[in-house]
Design a protein around this motif. Sequence first.
Motif, PDB file in Angstrom:
ATOM      1  N   MET A  96       0.990  -1.251   0.165  1.00 51.48           N
ATOM      2  CA  MET A  96      -0.089  -0.177   0.009  1.00 51.48           C
ATOM      3  C   MET A  96       0.758   1.351  -0.036  1.00 51.48           C
ATOM      4  SD  MET A  96      -2.608   1.101   3.017  1.00 51.48           S
ATOM      5  CE  MET A  96      -4.157   0.113   2.633  1.00 51.48           C
ATOM      6  N   ASN A  97       0.438   2.204  -0.657  1.00 52.68           N
ATOM      7  CA  ASN A  97       1.064   3.610  -1.015  1.00 52.68           C
ATOM      8  C   ASN A  97       1.288   3.978   0.676  1.00 52.68           C
ATOM      9  OD1 ASN A  97       1.555   6.488  -1.060  1.00 52.68           O
ATOM     10  ND2 ASN A  97       1.655   5.994  -3.163  1.00 52.68           N
ATOM     11  N   ARG A  98       2.293   4.579   0.955  1.00 53.92           N
ATOM     12  CA  ARG A  98       2.420   4.993   2.456  1.00 53.92           C
ATOM     13  C   ARG A  98       1.462   6.271   2.751  1.00 53.92           C
ATOM     14  NH1 ARG A  98       7.095   4.492   0.333  1.00 53.92           N
ATOM     15  NH2 ARG A  98       8.596   2.863   1.122  1.00 53.92           N
ATOM     16  N   ILE A  99       1.058   6.868   1.883  1.00 53.61           N
ATOM     17  CA  ILE A  99       0.204   7.993   2.011  1.00 53.61           C
ATOM     18  C   ILE A  99      -1.317   7.565   2.552  1.00 53.61           C
ATOM     19  CG2 ILE A  99      -0.921  10.027   1.299  1.00 53.61           C
ATOM     20  CD1 ILE A  99       1.256  10.387  -0.729  1.00 53.61           C
ATOM     21  N   ASN A 100      -1.705   6.544   1.538  1.00 59.57           N
ATOM     22  CA  ASN A 100      -2.954   5.739   2.011  1.00 59.57           C
ATOM     23  C   ASN A 100      -2.793   5.252   3.336  1.00 59.57           C
ATOM     24  OD1 ASN A 100      -4.351   6.643   0.105  1.00 59.57           O
ATOM     25  ND2 ASN A 100      -4.292   4.532  -1.015  1.00 59.57           N
ATOM     26  N   TYR A 101      -1.769   4.486   3.612  1.00 60.79           N
ATOM     27  CA  TYR A 101      -1.577   3.957   5.059  1.00 60.79           C
ATOM     28  C   TYR A 101      -1.681   5.023   6.237  1.00 60.79           C
ATOM     29  CZ  TYR A 101       0.316   1.117   8.672  1.00 60.79           C
ATOM     30  OH  TYR A 101       0.618   0.513  10.045  1.00 60.79           O
ATOM     31  N   LEU A 102      -1.007   6.029   5.952  1.00 60.02           N
ATOM     32  CA  LEU A 102      -0.809   7.146   6.771  1.00 60.02           C
ATOM     33  C   LEU A 102      -2.456   7.565   7.242  1.00 60.02           C
ATOM     34  CD1 LEU A 102       0.190   9.404   8.689  1.00 60.02           C
ATOM     35  CD2 LEU A 102      -0.079  10.816   6.603  1.00 60.02           C
ATOM     36  N   PHE A 103      -3.299   7.856   6.132  1.00 59.23           N
ATOM     37  CA  PHE A 103      -4.590   8.329   6.408  1.00 59.23           C
ATOM     38  C   PHE A 103      -5.646   7.100   6.653  1.00 59.23           C
ATOM     39  CE2 PHE A 103      -2.844  11.974   3.743  1.00 59.23           C
ATOM     40  CZ  PHE A 103      -3.452  12.896   4.527  1.00 59.23           C
ATOM     41  N   ASN A 104      -5.264   5.967   6.554  1.00 55.47           N
ATOM     42  CA  ASN A 104      -5.901   4.813   7.025  1.00 55.47           C
ATOM     43  C   ASN A 104      -6.105   4.857   8.813  1.00 55.47           C
ATOM     44  OD1 ASN A 104      -7.090   4.333   4.664  1.00 55.47           O
ATOM     45  ND2 ASN A 104      -5.432   2.462   4.503  1.00 55.47           N
ATOM     46  N   THR A 105      -4.539   5.270   9.115  1.00 54.49           N
ATOM     47  CA  THR A 105      -4.565   5.042  10.574  1.00 54.49           C
ATOM     48  C   THR A 105      -4.513   6.448  11.339  1.00 54.49           C
ATOM     49  OG1 THR A 105      -2.198   5.272  10.141  1.00 54.49           O
ATOM     50  CG2 THR A 105      -3.070   3.005  10.389  1.00 54.49           C
ATOM     51  N   LYS A 106      -4.427   7.442  10.516  1.00 57.78           N
ATOM     52  CA  LYS A 106      -4.581   8.825  11.264  1.00 57.78           C
ATOM     53  C   LYS A 106      -5.339   9.882  10.538  1.00 57.78           C
ATOM     54  CE  LYS A 106      -1.539  12.381  13.275  1.00 57.78           C
ATOM     55  NZ  LYS A 106      -0.353  12.991  13.690  1.00 57.78           N
ATOM     56  N   LYS A 107      -6.406  10.313  11.056  1.00 60.26           N
ATOM     57  CA  LYS A 107      -7.489  11.033  10.322  1.00 60.26           C
ATOM     58  C   LYS A 107      -7.367  12.558  10.868  1.00 60.26           C
ATOM     59  CE  LYS A 107     -10.087   7.365   8.898  1.00 60.26           C
ATOM     60  NZ  LYS A 107      -9.500   6.835   7.850  1.00 60.26           N
ATOM     61  N   GLU A 108      -6.616  12.732  11.812  1.00 61.20           N
ATOM     62  CA  GLU A 108      -6.709  14.296  12.442  1.00 61.20           C
ATOM     63  C   GLU A 108      -5.354  14.711  12.610  1.00 61.20           C
ATOM     64  OE1 GLU A 108      -8.845  13.849  16.139  1.00 61.20           O
ATOM     65  OE2 GLU A 108     -10.792  14.088  14.927  1.00 61.20           O
ATOM     66  N   ARG A 109      -5.217  16.063  12.546  1.00 61.17           N
ATOM     67  CA  ARG A 109      -3.739  16.972  12.738  1.00 61.17           C
ATOM     68  C   ARG A 109      -2.774  15.998  12.012  1.00 61.17           C
ATOM     69  NH1 ARG A 109      -4.021  20.434  16.616  1.00 61.17           N
ATOM     70  NH2 ARG A 109      -1.966  20.063  17.573  1.00 61.17           N
TER      71      ARG A 109
ATOM     72  N   ASN B 267     -18.136  16.021   1.539  1.00 60.33           N
ATOM     73  CA  ASN B 267     -17.644  14.817   1.907  1.00 60.33           C
ATOM     74  C   ASN B 267     -17.030  13.897   0.946  1.00 60.33           C
ATOM     75  OD1 ASN B 267     -19.071  14.326   4.403  1.00 60.33           O
ATOM     76  ND2 ASN B 267     -21.018  14.635   3.603  1.00 60.33           N
ATOM     77  N   LEU B 268     -15.719  14.835   0.635  1.00 58.21           N
ATOM     78  CA  LEU B 268     -15.076  14.147  -0.561  1.00 58.21           C
ATOM     79  C   LEU B 268     -14.432  12.636  -0.126  1.00 58.21           C
ATOM     80  CD1 LEU B 268     -13.153  17.393  -1.463  1.00 58.21           C
ATOM     81  CD2 LEU B 268     -15.182  16.481  -2.533  1.00 58.21           C
ATOM     82  N   LYS B 269     -14.193  12.010  -1.305  1.00 54.79           N
ATOM     83  CA  LYS B 269     -13.582  10.709  -0.789  1.00 54.79           C
ATOM     84  C   LYS B 269     -12.204  10.753  -0.201  1.00 54.79           C
ATOM     85  CE  LYS B 269     -12.195   9.058  -5.619  1.00 54.79           C
ATOM     86  NZ  LYS B 269     -10.905   8.861  -5.720  1.00 54.79           N
ATOM     87  N   ASN B 270     -11.414  11.880  -0.801  1.00 53.65           N
ATOM     88  CA  ASN B 270     -10.004  12.076  -0.381  1.00 53.65           C
ATOM     89  C   ASN B 270      -9.850  12.593   0.739  1.00 53.65           C
ATOM     90  OD1 ASN B 270      -8.005  10.630  -2.660  1.00 53.65           O
ATOM     91  ND2 ASN B 270      -9.497  11.946  -3.621  1.00 53.65           N
ATOM     92  N   PRO B 271      -8.776  12.256   1.742  1.00 57.14           N
ATOM     93  CA  PRO B 271      -8.552  13.371   2.743  1.00 57.14           C
ATOM     94  C   PRO B 271      -8.198  14.627   2.233  1.00 57.14           C
ATOM     95  CG  PRO B 271      -7.036  11.479   2.767  1.00 57.14           C
ATOM     96  CD  PRO B 271      -8.034  11.301   1.718  1.00 57.14           C
ATOM     97  N   ARG B 272      -8.070  15.776   3.197  1.00 58.16           N
ATOM     98  CA  ARG B 272      -7.593  17.022   2.786  1.00 58.16           C
ATOM     99  C   ARG B 272      -6.848  17.552   3.776  1.00 58.16           C
ATOM    100  NH1 ARG B 272     -11.918  19.410   4.423  1.00 58.16           N
ATOM    101  NH2 ARG B 272     -12.712  17.243   5.323  1.00 58.16           N
TER     102      ARG B 272
END
Lengths: 257, 392
Positions: A1-14, A201-206
């Motif tokens: 998995m791309n590290r960016i996806n991995y990051l946002f899968n595990t961390k959603k804030e800040r 409610n976009l599918k991607n994190p911002r």
Amino acid sequence: MNRINYLFNTKKERVLSIYFTAGFPKLEDTLPVMEAIQAGGADIIEIGVPYSDPIADGPTIQDSNLIALENGMSLKKLFEQLVGFRAKIHLPVVLMGYLNPIMQYGMEAFCKKCKEVGIDGLILPDLPMQQYLDEFKELFEEYGLFNIFLISPQTSEKRIREIDQNSNGFIYMVSSHSITGAKTGITEEQIAYFERVEAMNLKNPRLIGFGISDAETFTTASQYSNGAIIGSAFIKKIKDSQNLSQDIQDYLKGVKA
Amino acid sequence: MIRVDEKGFYGKFGGAYIPEMLHPNIEELRENWESIVASPEFQNEFQLLLRDFVGRPTPLYFASRLSEKHGAKIYLKREDLCHTGAHKVNNTVGQIILAKKLGKKRIIAETGAGQHGVATATVCALMGMDCTVYMGELDIQRQRPNVERMKILGAKVVPATSGSKTLKDATNEAMRAWINDPVGTHYIIGSVVGPHPYPEMVARFQSVISEEIKWQMMEKEGRENPDLVIACVGGGSNAAGAFYHFYNTPEVRLVAAEAGGLGVNSGKSAATTALGTPGILHGSKTILMQTEDGQVVEPHSISAGLDYPGIGPVHAHLFDIGRAEFVAVEDEDAMKAGIELSRLEGIIPAIETAHAIHALNMIEYSKNDVIVINLSGRGDKDLDTYIKWGGY
């Protein structure tokens, strides 16, 4: 998995992303700065590829680009420095740069090299969505590189949705009408824009960038998104630093406080 | 067929490589400019201003002594007689009407020699619009009279202090200013450069030059087409205007005079096609002077208007397919050609234009050829440079 996806899968804030210019303040500072950003607890590293004519950047980043070029930085040199960096850096790493130096390097050779050294994504401010779709999408996908798009307060809802459809990783929300480092602080007008996009409610994190410089602006931006990007303020911090590692870690601690 | 395609490309060159922050502005222009320009209201206002304000049509003047000297039938298209002293005003008149129709309140522009800056300040004064002109710090020094002209006309002149402090950097600053303040602002680009639709839009406004050449040729020579058209090229707006209606008439030779500076191989040159390679500059794919690493090289020319490391995408295309001949005219030769024209015809040309005059010495033609040189501007603004050079 791309590290960016991995990051946002595990961390959603800040989520905190830090931009710096490769080869700045000194040519061989690229890796030490990355290590310090990681040690300081940031979540994403954004490496700026210096360019002589960065039209989306204000004086601070223009200046760091110029110094890096005078130091002898180039894309070729950067890839040399990045060989083996994954032994030390586990954070997602994104390259931010203008198209021309990349075109001269060769788009495919560039993508291949990115994959080889362990780059996760690209931010190319002068590559609009249509040109990306027409010319580069397949290539980026072949090499597992996420292309990160910018949106601004002027971007229409329709276009934000199109960008969301064609994005992977995250969306880079430019906080105001501005080039980098031009404005600081966050106004009510900007908050209205953050709220408007949040409600889509976009599918991607911002991540919110431009005008983020300290704990206060980072916290405000994070209230309306998944986190923020700091660039010019970070460049100012490291410009005259005598102790890069310590100063970077102290600064990041302050931002995250 | 040489024409722009719907994505803004001339062959391999063109397009719109711009930051997302400018997308709405560029899109608004792209979607609207052609229909606005085609509308009768626009055309009425535009044609009236070209006639009564700019002073068009400009004469096609038979330069008998120059002809005698060079052994051809040479006509000068007298854009130097336009209001404000150069062809630049054709474009600014068109763009200011367009900006007004789009509801814009504020105008920004870049300028090299200051001719485009003056032409922009002029039309802003005419329309009562707020005007800011970005100009390289070096150009501010060498084009002082034009700086003062802009100020007299009520424009704000902002120095660009980055890079070589010339036209390229002024263009960067204008683009940054647009990103910083996009709402209600129109950017009047002065040459056939920048993201689509600018190159085609500017060329269209300047195409009045070749439109007039055609009927003036008919009057004077009984035929529409000259054998050669010669124009100087920095970004290339006067050349685009002079070539426009001849692009697809292969029997008309098109000659573009670039600035050779101190010599193409001297490291002090602005001869883009001689020294450049394909790349992206100021929002379009074109030919530009750059290092192996893709960093833009600082150009040099004695003439501020040609001191630019790229050329418009249409010229890159004309070069690429061999439709136009490009010559690199060195500083010294251009200055001498400026004096030659002054002495032979009583016309002191802008130093940019003097490059086109010298091109006569660099190309082959026959005695019976009818040559049109686009006399893009007058030399008043360059007196300081002529004086410093001193070779007269």
